[in-house]
Design a protein around this motif. Structure first.
Motif, short mmCIF file in Angstrom:
data_model
loop_
_atom_site.label_atom_id
_atom_site.label_comp_id
_atom_site.label_asym_id
_atom_site.label_seq_id
_atom_site.Cartn_x
_atom_site.Cartn_y
_atom_site.Cartn_z
N ARG A 212 35.04 -71.84 -30.49
CA ARG A 212 33.90 -71.26 -29.77
C ARG A 212 33.41 -72.27 -28.73
NH1 ARG A 212 31.93 -66.69 -32.54
NH2 ARG A 212 33.63 -66.02 -33.91
N PRO A 213 32.65 -71.81 -27.74
CA PRO A 213 32.06 -72.76 -26.79
C PRO A 213 31.17 -73.76 -27.53
CG PRO A 213 31.86 -70.51 -25.98
CD PRO A 213 32.33 -70.41 -27.39
N ARG A 214 31.22 -75.00 -27.09
CA ARG A 214 30.37 -76.01 -27.72
C ARG A 214 28.91 -75.72 -27.37
NH1 ARG A 214 30.91 -82.60 -26.95
NH2 ARG A 214 29.42 -83.17 -28.60
N PRO A 215 28.02 -75.69 -28.35
CA PRO A 215 26.62 -75.35 -28.07
C PRO A 215 25.98 -76.33 -27.09
CG PRO A 215 27.07 -75.27 -30.42
CD PRO A 215 28.26 -75.90 -29.79
N ALA A 216 25.13 -75.81 -26.24
CA ALA A 216 24.38 -76.64 -25.31
C ALA A 216 23.05 -77.09 -25.91
CB ALA A 216 24.13 -75.88 -24.01
N THR A 217 22.58 -76.38 -26.95
CA THR A 217 21.31 -76.73 -27.58
C THR A 217 21.46 -76.74 -29.09
OG1 THR A 217 20.56 -74.42 -27.74
CG2 THR A 217 20.03 -75.62 -25.72
N GLN A 218 20.65 -77.55 -29.73
CA GLN A 218 20.62 -77.65 -31.19
C GLN A 218 19.17 -77.86 -31.60
OE1 GLN A 218 22.80 -80.97 -32.79
NE2 GLN A 218 22.71 -80.24 -34.90
N ASP A 219 18.59 -76.87 -32.22
CA ASP A 219 17.20 -76.96 -32.67
C ASP A 219 17.18 -76.92 -34.20
OD1 ASP A 219 15.52 -76.84 -30.15
OD2 ASP A 219 16.86 -75.12 -29.88
#
Length: 486
Positions: free
Chosen positions: A228-235
């Protein structure tokens, strides 16, 4: 080859199968130096691993699917058992190799290809999971399998056990991420089904037979995995609750509010939280002790401008609705890592040693009453000696229970299993959410699979491994005395 050659009376001797000595000599000649380990080299690995891997006659280390095929074909003809080894991180004794040859794919560990357009990873089965994840990240992609044992578990082992982990709520089990497999059957046939298509409805999907089969039907040698695309955000946040019902309402709120980005929902009962936040544990408590339940909740997204705002707004709305009692949001990667370190510090449960470990699944609405029933039954029988640490991925219905009763005797083990599985049975749960069956749970398989399912499993085993050499004695219950399939 003699006992003197190996330096190990157990490895090759009178108690071993009659064809073993000739088989190992032939494999040594055909596979070359380093491919067949015997004697002290075996003993050293067995001692380091402890009882979970048993004591094999030898360790075989092929370097290609063709060499795996040679080993399986030769072993099957000789009637000598083969037990596939991954990273040795399994928890149900599924890789115990007593009176068998261990098959390690540690030399088949290459990442063969990453396709950023198709978002696929082609990898050999001996590759370490963390290595595969890092290779995907280097291409700005993500392999969405995340386990506490990521630094040791192999891709083959993850597939053979259909591992779950922390992100199942969003991305599914390992089964959901496997597009294609290459598998070697017991007779040496190499079945190459290295499909890279997401949609392929052409006949039976044979790869599904081997995912979760724990090496009893064939040996996985290569895989094509979906990225999958690597996430741009991590909350990430830690949240506390006074009541279980608050936690389940909060779960559904976050699913709805985050627009599909909810990626982890890791619940911890108070006993587990206390273990991982008090010395000798190194973790620092992000929230005060004393709450019955805690959750690590995380969202992975692609909108740097909106994701954090959406995440924090959902937390605020939950607080206003009385669904949470306390919460803290990670402000940076260091704080996120510290929160995840608490969840991953499962070794702290060994402070209650001796312990028995369980992983079960059941309807979320049944979890609170189920845990209470198990706790009460343990206390009723063992009083102050009884301990129970509970945590899990409750968004996908999975709980881990670590029970201690002051003893690891066979009698106490059976009694604890009776309590844990007995409380599970009427709730339509499963004795194994993600760890597999192995040796430990096969006697209880009937609680999660009906007689017709078990009979079909036996028929599949007989068809694919007629000589019964692949990881024998695992998964399936011991056959009835009359030899019937059911």
């Amino acid at each position: 080859m003699t006992k003197a050659d190996t330096g190990d009376d157990r490895s090759i001797g009178a108690a071993t199968p009659p064809g073993l000595e000739a088989l190992l000599a032939d494999l040594t000649a055909r596979l070359g130096a380093g491919a067949v380990l015997v004697g002290p080299e075996v003993a050293e690995r067995v001692e380091a691993a402890g009882p979970r891997l048993g004591a094999p006659y030898a360790i075989l280390r092929p370097s290609s699917p063709e060499e795996v095929a040679l080993i399986l074909r030769s072993a099957s003809r000789a009637g000598i058992s083969i037990v596939p080894w991954g990273g040795g991180t399994g928890l149900v004794h599924g890789a115990v190799a007593d009176a068998a040859l261990a098959l390690s794919l540690e030399r088949m560990n290459r990442i063969e290809a990453i396709d950023p357009v198709e978002q696929t990873l082609t990898v050999q089965a001996g590759c370490i999971l963390q290595t595969a994840c890092e290779a995907a990240e280097a291409q700005n992609l993500m392999l969405a399998i995340d386990l506490g044992s990521r630094g040791s578990a192999t891709i083959g082992g993850v597939i053979a056990t259909n591992a779950g982990g922390n992100r199942v709520i969003r991305f599914g089990m390992t089964r959901d991420l496997v597009l294609g497999l290459e598998v070697v059957l017991a007779d040496g046939t190499i079945v190459s089904s290295l499909n890279s298509l997401i949609k392929n409805n052409a006949g039976y999907d044979v790869k599904q037979l081997f995912i979760g089969s724990e090496g009893t039907l064939g040996v996985v040698t290569r895989a094509v995995l979906r990225l999958r695309p690597r996430p741009a955000t991590q909350d990430t946040a830690f949240v506390a609750f006074e009541r279980f019902e608050q936690m389940t309402r909060f779960l559904r709120r976050m699913e709805a509010a985050l627009g599909g980005t909810l990626s982890a929902f890791e619940a911890m009962w108070a006993d587990f939280y206390d273990l991982v936040t008090t010395p000798p544990a190194l973790g620092r408590a992000p929230l005060p002790a004393g709450f019955p339940y805690y959750v690590l909740v995380e969202s992975l997204g692609g909108d740097p401008l909106g994701d954090t705002t959406r995440f924090e707004a959902a937390l605020s709305a939950a607080a206003e609705a009385g669904e949470i009692s306390d919460a803290v949001v990670a402000k940076n990667q260091s704080e996120r890592d510290a929160m995840w370190a608490l969840r991953d510090d499962v070794r702290q449960t060994a402070r209650n040693w001796p312990i028995f470990t369980f992983d079960v699944s059941l309807p979320i609405g049944e979890m609170s009453a189920y845990v209470q029933q198990v706790q009460t039954a343990l206390k009723d029988r063992w009083a102050a000696r009884a301990t129970l640490a509970v945590f899990g991925h409750i968004g996908d219905g999975n709980l881990h229970l670590i029970a201690g009763v002051g003893s690891q005797s066979s009698e106490d083990r059976r009694a604890v299993e009776s309590i844990v599985y007995g409380a599970l049975d009427p709730r339509s749960g499963s004795i194994s959410a993600e760890h597999g069956i192995g040796l430990e749970k096969k006697a209880y398989l009937h609680l999660s699979r009906n007689p017709e399912e078990i009979a079909l499993m036996r028929r599949l085993k007989a068809a694919l491994d007629p000589n019964g050499v692949l990881n024998p004695g695992k998964v399936l219950p011991d056959p009835p005395a009359d030899g019937a399939l059911a």
